[in-house]
Structure formats: structure tokens, C-alpha cells
Design a protein around this motif. Structure first.
Motif, mmCIF file in Angstrom:
data_model
loop_
_atom_site.group_PDB
_atom_site.id
_atom_site.type_symbol
_atom_site.label_atom_id
_atom_site.label_comp_id
_atom_site.label_asym_id
_atom_site.label_seq_id
_atom_site.Cartn_x
_atom_site.Cartn_y
_atom_site.Cartn_z
ATOM 1 N N MET A 254 -4.529 -1.410 12.111
ATOM 2 C CA MET A 254 -5.847 -2.054 12.223
ATOM 3 C C MET A 254 -6.111 -2.454 13.680
ATOM 4 O O MET A 254 -7.181 -2.184 14.216
ATOM 5 C CB MET A 254 -5.927 -3.272 11.303
ATOM 6 N N SER A 255 -5.143 -3.076 14.310
ATOM 7 C CA SER A 255 -5.311 -3.498 15.707
ATOM 8 C C SER A 255 -5.464 -2.312 16.642
ATOM 9 O O SER A 255 -6.250 -2.353 17.584
ATOM 10 C CB SER A 255 -4.117 -4.348 16.149
ATOM 11 N N ALA A 256 -4.735 -1.260 16.376
ATOM 12 C CA ALA A 256 -4.794 -0.080 17.242
ATOM 13 C C ALA A 256 -6.187 0.535 17.249
ATOM 14 O O ALA A 256 -6.656 1.020 18.274
ATOM 15 C CB ALA A 256 -3.757 0.950 16.794
ATOM 16 N N HIS A 257 -6.854 0.526 16.125
ATOM 17 C CA HIS A 257 -8.182 1.133 16.032
ATOM 18 C C HIS A 257 -9.299 0.206 16.478
ATOM 19 O O HIS A 257 -10.382 0.666 16.827
ATOM 20 C CB HIS A 257 -8.445 1.622 14.602
ATOM 21 N N ARG A 258 -9.045 -1.059 16.472
ATOM 22 C CA ARG A 258 -10.062 -2.042 16.836
ATOM 23 C C ARG A 258 -10.573 -1.834 18.264
ATOM 24 O O ARG A 258 -11.731 -2.083 18.556
ATOM 25 C CB ARG A 258 -9.428 -3.419 16.649
ATOM 26 N N ALA A 259 -9.707 -1.371 19.152
ATOM 27 C CA ALA A 259 -10.068 -1.238 20.567
ATOM 28 C C ALA A 259 -10.656 0.130 20.921
ATOM 29 O O ALA A 259 -11.065 0.344 22.057
ATOM 30 C CB ALA A 259 -8.837 -1.505 21.427
ATOM 31 N N LEU A 260 -10.710 1.059 19.979
ATOM 32 C CA LEU A 260 -11.213 2.395 20.283
ATOM 33 C C LEU A 260 -12.702 2.371 20.622
ATOM 34 O O LEU A 260 -13.494 1.767 19.899
ATOM 35 C CB LEU A 260 -11.011 3.336 19.095
ATOM 36 N N ASP A 261 -13.043 3.072 21.700
ATOM 37 C CA ASP A 261 -14.457 3.239 22.020
ATOM 38 C C ASP A 261 -15.110 4.044 20.914
ATOM 39 O O ASP A 261 -14.594 5.091 20.508
ATOM 40 C CB ASP A 261 -14.634 3.979 23.353
ATOM 41 N N GLY A 262 -16.237 3.575 20.435
ATOM 42 C CA GLY A 262 -16.960 4.294 19.402
ATOM 43 C C GLY A 262 -16.641 3.834 17.989
ATOM 44 O O GLY A 262 -17.253 4.319 17.039
ATOM 45 N N MET A 263 -15.694 2.904 17.834
ATOM 46 C CA MET A 263 -15.372 2.409 16.492
ATOM 47 C C MET A 263 -16.533 1.563 15.988
ATOM 48 O O MET A 263 -16.887 0.562 16.601
ATOM 49 C CB MET A 263 -14.080 1.590 16.507
ATOM 50 N N ASN A 264 -17.156 2.013 14.913
ATOM 51 C CA ASN A 264 -18.259 1.283 14.302
ATOM 52 C C ASN A 264 -18.376 1.744 12.851
ATOM 53 O O ASN A 264 -17.595 2.568 12.394
ATOM 54 C CB ASN A 264 -19.563 1.508 15.089
ATOM 55 N N PHE A 265 -19.351 1.214 12.137
ATOM 56 C CA PHE A 265 -19.469 1.580 10.719
ATOM 57 C C PHE A 265 -19.820 3.056 10.531
ATOM 58 O O PHE A 265 -19.393 3.680 9.566
ATOM 59 C CB PHE A 265 -20.479 0.667 10.012
ATOM 60 N N ALA A 266 -20.571 3.626 11.456
ATOM 61 C CA ALA A 266 -20.926 5.053 11.338
ATOM 62 C C ALA A 266 -19.683 5.931 11.460
ATOM 63 O O ALA A 266 -19.486 6.851 10.651
ATOM 64 C CB ALA A 266 -21.954 5.433 12.395
ATOM 65 N N THR A 267 -18.839 5.663 12.450
ATOM 66 C CA THR A 267 -17.643 6.488 12.615
ATOM 67 C C THR A 267 -16.621 6.198 11.512
ATOM 68 O O THR A 267 -15.914 7.105 11.071
ATOM 69 C CB THR A 267 -17.011 6.310 14.009
#
Length: 142
Positions: free
Chosen positions: A82-95
């Protein structure tokens, strides 16, 4: 049967899906869809050009998540998906939604013999991805 009898224990998801090979097949189909389908272009853009390391990593993570070998966690002590993905550019409800839809299609195509299992797994993925999207950009409290 006694409680110590392995046959009396519930079957692990790892065993139900059939081990590493079916998981790897599902993961590979997921990344193939992500690379080829325009509906997943935003999701694809979040990833490196070479998806080979991600294919291996997601396969290992899902094996451990389903109760199989814990190689993913042993290679990354203290890691949190969960933490690893939280910082990804572009992480939002659409992706996050694209991720779930691609995984749902991959699961249906590669696990056609057990649709209840595939649906249950994708439902858990949907909950996880919503949580990742909701926490996108937030700092880890650890």
C-alpha cells in the motif's frame, strides 16, 4: 479428522488457484492487456518501459498474498504494498479502476474453471486499489 490433520484445514488461495504457474499466467496476461489495450493507457504510463521486473514482482507478491511462498516479503523486509503505491505518480481512482478492470479480465481469461475464486480475488483487489488511490500522495506514518 483431527484438527491437526491438514485435510481438515481450509484450502489456501495459493493451493486453490494451482500455485505459481497459474498466478504467473494471470499476471502476464494482466501486463499484456495493460500494454495493448487503449483503455489501460493511463495505467501503463505509470510504469517503466520494461515490465519484466514488475511481472516477476507481482507474481511473487500474489503468491505470498495467497498463502504461498513468501519470497516477495523476504526480499523486501518491512515492505508495504500500500505504501509503495501511494507515492506513484498518476495513482488515482481512474488508474486504480483500470488496474482492477485489467486484472479482472486477466483473471477471467486465465482462471475460467473457478469464476467464484476469480471474482473473490478481484473483489479484494478492488478494495486494495481504492485504498491506494484514497491515500495517494500521503506520507507514510512509519
Amino acid at each position: 479428522m483431527s484438527e491437526a490433520d491438514p485435510k481438515s484445514r481450509p484450502q489456501l488461495p495459493f493451493d486453490r488457484i494451482g500455485g505459481r504457474e497459474p498466478i504467473a499466467r494471470m499476471v502476464n496476461r494482466f501486463y499484456d492487456l495493460m500494454e495493448s489495450e487503449p483503455d489501460f493507457a493511463e495505467l501503463r504510463a505509470m510504469h517503466a518501459p520494461d515490465l519484466t521486473p514488475m511481472r516477476e514482482s507481482l507474481t511473487d507478491f500474489l503468491m505470498a498474498w495467497m498463502g504461498g511462498p513468501r519470497d516477495w516479503f523476504e526480499k523486501r523486509p518491512g515492505a508495504c504494498i500500500m505504501s509503495a503505491h501511494r507515492a506513484l505518480d498518476g495513482m488515482n481512482f481512474a488508474t486504480a479502476t483500470q488496474w482492477v478492470l485489467a486484472m479482472q479480465q486477466a483473471a477471467k481469461e486465465t482462471i475460467p474453471h473457478d469464476p467464484d475464486f476469480a471474482d473473490s480475488m478481484v473483489s479484494a483487489f478492488a478494495s486494495m486499489s481504492k485504498g491506494m488511490a484514497a491515500n495517494a500522495g500521503k506520507k507514510d506514518d512509519h
